[in-house]
Scaffold this motif. Structure first.
Motif, PDB file in Angstrom:
ATOM      1  N   PHE B 233      55.173  78.377  21.525  1.00 29.44           N
ATOM      2  CA  PHE B 233      54.607  77.576  22.629  1.00 29.44           C
ATOM      3  C   PHE B 233      53.454  78.179  23.039  1.00 29.44           C
ATOM      4  O   PHE B 233      52.289  77.057  23.381  1.00 29.44           O
ATOM      5  CB  PHE B 233      55.550  77.735  24.373  1.00 29.44           C
ATOM      6  N   GLU B 234      52.748  78.997  22.231  1.00 34.78           N
ATOM      7  CA  GLU B 234      50.909  79.657  22.574  1.00 34.78           C
ATOM      8  C   GLU B 234      50.510  78.392  21.900  1.00 34.78           C
ATOM      9  O   GLU B 234      49.454  78.325  22.085  1.00 34.78           O
ATOM     10  CB  GLU B 234      50.584  81.142  21.869  1.00 34.78           C
ATOM     11  N   ARG B 240      46.620  72.523  23.620  1.00 39.23           N
ATOM     12  CA  ARG B 240      46.354  71.726  25.448  1.00 39.23           C
ATOM     13  C   ARG B 240      45.344  72.237  25.658  1.00 39.23           C
ATOM     14  O   ARG B 240      43.938  71.990  25.953  1.00 39.23           O
ATOM     15  CB  ARG B 240      46.933  71.905  26.587  1.00 39.23           C
ATOM     16  N   ARG B 244      41.366  70.189  26.245  1.00 39.16           N
ATOM     17  CA  ARG B 244      40.666  70.364  27.231  1.00 39.16           C
ATOM     18  C   ARG B 244      39.274  70.371  27.360  1.00 39.16           C
ATOM     19  O   ARG B 244      38.396  69.774  28.132  1.00 39.16           O
ATOM     20  CB  ARG B 244      40.835  71.902  28.318  1.00 39.16           C
TER      21      ARG B 244
END
Lengths: 254, 254
Positions: B233-234, B240, B244
């Protein structure tokens, strides 16, 4: 066991908001407005000086309900929100405010007062969880999360250590002094947040509390900034953490 | 300035893969198959002992291309992939392997050898960036990200410190010894990953490297587990982070 009494009910933008009491403790339950079947529950704890429906609580609840299909419940902590303050509460709050005003360390007072509140709040949350699991849309045996920073961590760490129904937890922004011994008994997945430049909590103290959790799966998120400057994206991260560990509700969007 | 020569081109599941050379350095460029207009570029650096198209590289590139609409480019590091090893490379690799086999600390050799490779790789990446920005679908002046862990951090930190075109970077899993001085000159947003139970990199060393970045916005992600147990999940988090900070490409899905 105290039963849960709903007092008011409103609905807005896909979120059903129901105020309730369990015994004398007031709480709020946010749920998908168009619910179908059982869904996971996230318990939240608010920060010191705020209350169950403070903007931080309502704001964090919304994506958990609308994006994940979860139920979200918060109680007013003792001495907070709609609950009376005792003379002890008043004394401790005055001491905190004086320390803040005079630029003295507020940590020792917060640690001591929050530990006192947690002793009262942990059995209240356990009773509320008993009652909430009696609702057909939550039920017993399903996954339960905890989300609480600051005072919400002071309550959530001993709660999670003592209640095996909580299966994943997001904590952060607190000192290890009163919490590390509880954290050593927590083995569920944990996401833990600290502020790298926290003017109240020394960096080593925050790292020590993270280190204390016995969880095989735990993640530390540390961001630049002072105590109150936690980036907004950490709440998006908490949402994904709960989706990973609680699954999704029956009504969740894809 | 070396120009960019494309050598092969394939397309699969929405991703256009083009091998290229800049001078004698081979690289790969992954792009949206149905591109329209300019899009941000993410440069990646692979880990020690692997190469530009190792599964970790191709796997990380795919969501950056298909979900974000970015271009993603990787070079073979000196002595890696399709590039020849020097006698010096062979000696250092043999020393690392002996240390691993005998259970001796591998850190000092990795730090020294990666610093040597970075001295060669940084100008190569800068030349490749010159050439890539000459492509109409990338162009000059747009946002550029860096993603590289392990040896990809040993190259990426001095590269980001020296090239102002890189506007956001994901680093991690390295020692501060040869990198902290470079990190002190980096001010762009940084996401930094370390493993809490890393058997090669002491916890304090990883924290010291994170602390060294001068970036006003930086985030540390520390997970339980050993050096090679970084949770999957890193990489979702890195995606993400780039959304950003780089925006989205013209072809990105909503």
């Amino acid at each position: 066991m105290h039963s849960l009494q709903f007092t008011t009910e409103t609905s807005s933008d896909g979120v059903l908001e129901r105020d309730f009491t369990v015994g004398t403790v007031p709480g709020v339950l946010w749920s998908p407005a168009s619910g179908a079947g059982r869904a996971p529950l996230v318990l939240m704890g608010h920060g010191g000086g705020t209350h169950k429906k403070a903007p931080a609580m309502a704001g964090r609840a919304r994506p958990l309900v609308t994006e994940c299909g979860f139920h979200v419940a918060v109680l007013d902590a003792p001495g907070h929100g709609d609950r009376p303050r005792t003379a002890h509460d008043e004394r401790e709050i005055a001491l905190m405010q004086r320390a803040m005003t005079q630029g003295e360390p507020v940590g020792p007072i917060v640690v001591r007062y929050n530990a006192h509140l947690a002793e009262r709040a942990v059995p209240e949350y356990r009773a509320a969880l008993d009652a909430l699991q009696g609702l057909p849309e939550i039920g017993s045996g399903g996954p339960v999360g905890w989300l609480g920073l600051n005072m919400g961590t002071a309550i959530g760490v001993p709660l999670t250590a003592s209640d095996p129904r909580i299966t994943a937890a997001v904590f952060g922004l607190h000192w290890p002094d009163a919490l590390a011994e509880h954290a050593k008994r927590i083995t569920v997945p944990v996401e833990f947040t600290l502020q790298w430049d926290d003017e109240h909590i020394p960096r080593a103290s925050g790292l020590a509390l993270f280190d204390a959790f016995a969880s095989k799966e735990k993640t530390l998120h540390a961001n630049t900034g002072r105590h109150k400057e936690l980036p907004r994206f950490e709440f998006d991260s908490a949402v994904r953490f709960f989706v990973r560990h609680l699954g999704r509700g029956a009504t969740a969007q894809a």
